[in-house]
Design an enzyme around this catalytic site. Structure first.
Site: not given
Length: 233
Positions: A138, A211-212, A214
């Site tokens: 985060d 990743t999806k 990204e």
């Protein structure tokens, strides 16, 4: 994803996460019920003997905040000669990863479901890790929230303590300002060497799965910044 809230005034420690509630799916609950007894780790176990945990001597990698665990699972599958430990407080994510570990039939991955700072302090031996990964934490992008970011001078020295000499601290973020902040913190941290040729960011390493999230960001024109720092001395 790894969140780090500000500590109340009367507390000295800062936790590495914000606890998030979530309903478990049938598959995630199966992962907890069947996978946790085999692959779950607890702070009650005390400091780990990594060779005993995995039943062999092998390079050990630790990821803080693995989310739903897809990237960590892919890394463990791609490198069966290495061992992996993941830390995540979001129980649906832990359950999802464990369920997929059971489906994949791999044995080189273990999981904690508690605060990463406590795991580093109480369970990970000094100079035991070959790599520590912190992907897309985060960013707490508001300036008044920067103190909640997990990447702080004390934290990076804690990481250095747990890395072997020559071990790698690998970070990635899709927030440019957080990338610049990370770089500033790491450049000032003693005992580290930046592995980037230009002393800034490294090209996306092949060992970090895309990743999806990204891929979606790339379609929208968002950048991703990878930082790799080696423990020296």
């Amino acid at each position: 994803m790894t969140d780090q809230p500000a500590a109340p005034e009367h507390r000295r420690s800062i936790r590495s996460f914000v606890m998030r509630a979530g309903r478990m799916t049938e598959g995630q609950q199966k992962g907890m019920d069947q996978g946790w007894p085999r692959f779950g780790l607890s702070l009650k176990d005390g400091q780990l003997d990594l060779d005993s945990v995995f039943g062999r001597q092998a390079p050990c990698n630790l990821e803080i905040g693995f989310g739903m665990g897809n990237s960590l699972l892919e890394m463990a599958q791609t490198a069966p000669e290495q061992d992996f430990i993941g830390i995540e407080v979001h129980r649906p994510g832990v359950g999802a990863l464990l369920n997929n570990v059971l489906k994949a039939g791999i044995t080189n991955l273990r999981v904690y479901d508690c605060d990463a700072i406590e795991v580093l302090d109480k369970a990970i031996p000094d100079a035991s890790l070959d790599r520590l990964m912190l992907f897309f934490p985060d960013p707490w992008h508001k300036k008044k929230h920067h103190k909640r970011r997990i990447v702080q001078p004390d934290f990076v020295q804690k990481v250095r303590q747990k890395l072997k000499p020559g071990g790698i601290f690998h970070m990635a973020t899709d927030w440019q300002h957080y990338a610049e902040y990370m770089l500033e913190i790491m450049q000032a941290a003693p005992g580290y060497r930046n592995l980037a040729e230009d002393n800034t960011y490294v090209p996306r390493p092949e060992e970090r799965p895309i990743t999806k999230f990204e891929k979606r960001g790339e379609r929208l024109g968002h950048g991703v910044w990878d930082l790799k720092f080696e423990r020296v001395g």
